[in-house]
Motif scaffolding. Structure first.
Motif, mmCIF file in Angstrom:
data_model
loop_
_atom_site.group_PDB
_atom_site.id
_atom_site.type_symbol
_atom_site.label_atom_id
_atom_site.label_comp_id
_atom_site.label_asym_id
_atom_site.label_seq_id
_atom_site.Cartn_x
_atom_site.Cartn_y
_atom_site.Cartn_z
ATOM 1 N N TYR A 79 0.830 -1.197 0.000
ATOM 2 C CA TYR A 79 0.000 0.000 0.000
ATOM 3 C C TYR A 79 0.874 1.261 0.000
ATOM 4 C CZ TYR A 79 -4.655 1.957 0.545
ATOM 5 O OH TYR A 79 -5.843 2.593 0.316
ATOM 6 N N ALA A 117 4.041 2.184 2.418
ATOM 7 C CA ALA A 117 4.366 1.044 3.282
ATOM 8 C C ALA A 117 5.871 0.840 3.460
ATOM 9 C CB ALA A 117 3.743 -0.235 2.710
ATOM 10 N N SER A 171 12.526 -1.460 6.257
ATOM 11 C CA SER A 171 12.554 -2.493 5.200
ATOM 12 C C SER A 171 13.867 -3.281 5.161
ATOM 13 C CB SER A 171 12.292 -1.868 3.825
ATOM 14 O OG SER A 171 11.044 -1.225 3.797
HETATM 15 N N1 LIG Z 1 9.103 5.007 11.394
HETATM 16 C C1 LIG Z 1 9.440 4.313 10.300
HETATM 17 N N2 LIG Z 1 9.358 4.918 9.100
HETATM 18 C C2 LIG Z 1 9.683 4.208 8.000
HETATM 19 C C3 LIG Z 1 10.114 2.864 8.084
HETATM 20 N N3 LIG Z 1 10.352 2.419 6.839
HETATM 21 C C4 LIG Z 1 10.091 3.446 5.996
HETATM 22 N N4 LIG Z 1 9.675 4.532 6.693
HETATM 23 C C5 LIG Z 1 9.276 5.848 6.147
HETATM 24 O O1 LIG Z 1 7.981 5.729 5.563
HETATM 25 C C6 LIG Z 1 7.859 6.642 4.464
HETATM 26 C C7 LIG Z 1 7.340 5.895 3.233
HETATM 27 O O2 LIG Z 1 8.292 4.960 2.795
HETATM 28 P P1 LIG Z 1 8.468 4.590 1.261
HETATM 29 O O3 LIG Z 1 9.579 3.590 1.171
HETATM 30 O O4 LIG Z 1 8.578 5.812 0.421
HETATM 31 O O5 LIG Z 1 7.088 3.881 0.964
HETATM 32 P P2 LIG Z 1 6.486 3.396 -0.452
HETATM 33 O O6 LIG Z 1 5.749 2.148 -0.172
HETATM 34 O O7 LIG Z 1 7.553 3.338 -1.477
HETATM 35 O O8 LIG Z 1 5.495 4.578 -0.782
HETATM 36 P P3 LIG Z 1 4.730 4.895 -2.160
HETATM 37 O O9 LIG Z 1 5.768 4.825 -3.235
HETATM 38 O O10 LIG Z 1 4.186 6.260 -1.927
HETATM 39 O O11 LIG Z 1 3.663 3.878 -2.300
HETATM 40 C C8 LIG Z 1 9.233 7.246 4.269
HETATM 41 O O12 LIG Z 1 9.233 8.518 4.849
HETATM 42 C C9 LIG Z 1 10.165 6.295 5.003
HETATM 43 O O13 LIG Z 1 11.317 6.944 5.499
HETATM 44 C C10 LIG Z 1 10.207 2.249 9.388
HETATM 45 O O14 LIG Z 1 10.543 1.083 9.571
HETATM 46 N N5 LIG Z 1 9.835 3.028 10.446
#
Ligand SMILES: Nc1nc2c(ncn2[C@@H]2O[C@H](COP(=O)(O)OP(=O)(O)OP(=O)(O)O)[C@@H](O)[C@H]2O)c(=O)[nH]1
Length: 371
Positions: A37, A40, A222
Motif C-alpha cells: 500500500y 508502506a 525495510s
Molecule cells: N518510522 C518508520 N518509518 C519508516 C520505516 N520504513 C520506511 N519509513 C518511512 O515511511 C515513508 C514511506 O516509505 P516509502 O519507502 O517511500 O514507501 P512506499 O511504499 O515506497 O510509498 P509509495 O511509493 O508512496 O507507495 C518514508 O518517509 C520512510 O522513510 C520504518 O521502519 N519506520
C-alpha cells in the motif's frame, strides 16, 4: 546513491567488471514483484537493496515517482522537463530504471542488456493489483522464455495496515490492501518501531487469516535478509516438496477478520482425479464463478494453490492460480506407497469451505481410481 556510474550521453552506461557468474545460455531470470500500500516502505526496501553489498546483480524497475527520496531524485533524469526511461548502473552491480507504465516494456528493454544482471525486481504502484502484473508474466510467452515469476512480495505498514484493511469499500469492490496480502508469497511487516507488541500480534493474525499460506517477516526500514525475499520459486515446481509440506499446515480461516473479507479456505480429499474433469471444476470456479456461498454470493478466488493426484500419473501435480489464470504442472515428486491425497488452498472472497469441498468431490473425484 550518488555513485552512479554512467556515461552522460548514453542511456546504457559503460559497465564495470562485476563479480558473479554469467548466465548460462537458456537460463531464465527470476522476477520478483514488490507491492504494498501507499507509503508502506517499498521504495525504502529497493533503496536498501540497491545500496547494500550483496554480490547480486539486480535490475530494479520502479514504475512510480514520488518526492523526496534520494533514489528517486537520482533517477529523475530529465530531458526537456520530461522523465524518460533510463537504465543506471550502480556501484554494487545493480541496474536501476524508472518507468511510468506497468513495467513490462521496461523488462523487454532490459532483456536487451542480458548478461548484465541476474535478477529483476519490479515495484508496482501502491494501488496496483499485483495479480494483473503477475498474470502478464504467465501469458506473455515471449517474455516467458527469458524470465519467470519468482514471487510476489507485499510490504505492509505496521502502523496503518489495519486502518487500510478495515476501510469500507463500495459493494463489489475489493479492498486493495487485502488483495495485495492475498496475492503475496511473502509479506514484510515494516515499521515495527511504530506499534506495540499487541498491535503487531493483531496485525500478524489478520495477515494470516487473509492468507494462510504466506510467509511473514517483520522489520524496520525495510531491512530484511535478502535471501528470504529472493529465489522463492513460488510459481514453479521446484518448490513442489515445500509446497506439499506447507499445504498440510494451512488452516481454513475460522472467523473472518472482517465481514465480506478475503480469507483462506483449505481441504484435502483422498483419491485420484481425471485431469479433464479437474479442469472443468477449476474453470467453473475461476471463470464462470459458478459456485455460490450460503448467502448466494459468487465465490471469487484470488489465489489458488494445490498438490493433486492425476489418475495415471506417477508424479504429484502442482496447481497454481492467480485470478482467472491457472496452471497444472507436474512436479519431480513421485507419489509414495501412502494413499494419494489432493490438497487445495483457496484465497478469496465469499468462500465457503464445505460447499467448495462438496463441489470438488462431486465434480472431480473418480471413485474407481481411489487407491
Ligand atoms: N518510522 C518508520 N518509518 C519508516 C520505516 N520504513 C520506511 N519509513 C518511512 O515511511 C515513508 C514511506 O516509505 P516509502 O519507502 O517511500 O514507501 P512506499 O511504499 O515506497 O510509498 P509509495 O511509493 O508512496 O507507495 C518514508 O518517509 C520512510 O522513510 C520504518 O521502519 N519506520
Amino acid at each position: 546513491m550518488d555513485e552512479v556510474l554512467m556515461d552522460e550521453d548514453d542511456d546504457c552506461p559503460e559497465l564495470v567488471p562485476i563479480a558473479g557468474n554469467p548466465l548460462s545460455p537458456g537460463e531464465q531470470i527470476p522476477v520478483t514483484i514488490i507491492t504494498g500500500y501507499l507509503g508502506a516502505g517499498k521504495t525504502t526496501l529497493l533503496n536498501y537493496i540497491l545500496t547494500e553489498q550483496h554480490n547480486k546483480r539486480i535490475a530494479v524497475i520502479l514504475n512510480e515517482f514520488g518526492e523526496g527520496s534520494a533514489l528517486e531524485k537520482s533517477l529523475a533524469v530529465s530531458q526537456a522537463g520530461e522523465l524518460y526511461e533510463e537504465w543506471l548502473e550502480l556501484r554494487n552491480g545493480c541496474l536501476c530504471c524508472s518507468v511510468k507504465d506497468n513495467g513490462l516494456k521496461a523488462i523487454e528493454n532490459l532483456m536487451q542488456k542480458k548478461g548484465k544482471f541476474d535478477y529483476i525486481l519490479l515495484e508496482t504502484t501502491g494501488l496496483a493489483d499485483p495479480g494483473a502484473v503477475a498474470s502478464m508474466f504467465w501469458v506473455d510467452a515471449e517474455l516467458g522464455s527469458d524470465i519467470y515469476l519468482d514471487g510476489i512480495v507485499t510490504v505492509i505498514d505496521a502502523k496503518y495496515a489495519m486502518q487500510h484493511l478495515t476501510e469500507e469499500k463500495p459493494e463489489g469492490l475489493v479492498n486493495e490492501a487485502a488483495r495485495q496480502i492475498a496475492l503475496a508469497d511473502l509479506t514484510i511487516i515494516n515499521k515495527t518501531d511504530l506499534v506495540n507488541g499487541e498491535e503487531l500480534n493483531h496485525l500478524r493474525d489478520t495477515v494470516r487469516s487473509i492468507n494462510g499460506l504466506v510467509k511473514i517477516l517483520e522489520c524496520q526500514k525495510s531491512r530484511v535478509d535478502l535471501s528470504q525475499v529472493l529465489d522463492l520459486h513460488s510459481f514453479d515446481n521446484k518448490d513442489g516438496v515445500n509446497l506439499a509440506e506447507k499445504l498440510q499446515l494451512v488452516k481454513t480461516t475460522t472467523r473472518p477478520h472482517l465481514d465480506k473479507s478475503i480469507l483462506t479456505v483449505t481441504f484435502e480429499v483422498a483419491g485420484s482425479l481425471s485431469e479433464d474433469v479437474l479442469n472443468v471444476f477449476i474453470q467453473d470456479l475461476l471463470w464462470e464463478k459458478a459456485f455460490k456461498n450460503q448467502a448466494g454470493l459468487p465465490m471469487k478466488v484470488i489465489r489458488l494453490k494445490g498438490i493433486v493426484s492425476i489418475a495415471g500419473k506417477a508424479n504429484q501435480v502442482m496447481l497454481q492460480g492467480v485470478h482467472e489464470l491457472y496452471e497444472l504442472d507436474e512436479t519431480p515428486q513421485v507419489w509414495g506407497k501412502e494413499p494419494r491425497v489432493n490438497r487445495l488452498v483457496f484465497i478469496g472472497r465469499n468462500l465457503d469451505r464445505e460447499i467448495l469441498q462438496e463441489q470438488f468431490i462431486s465434480t472431480v473425484l473418480k471413485v474407481g481410481d481411489r487407491n
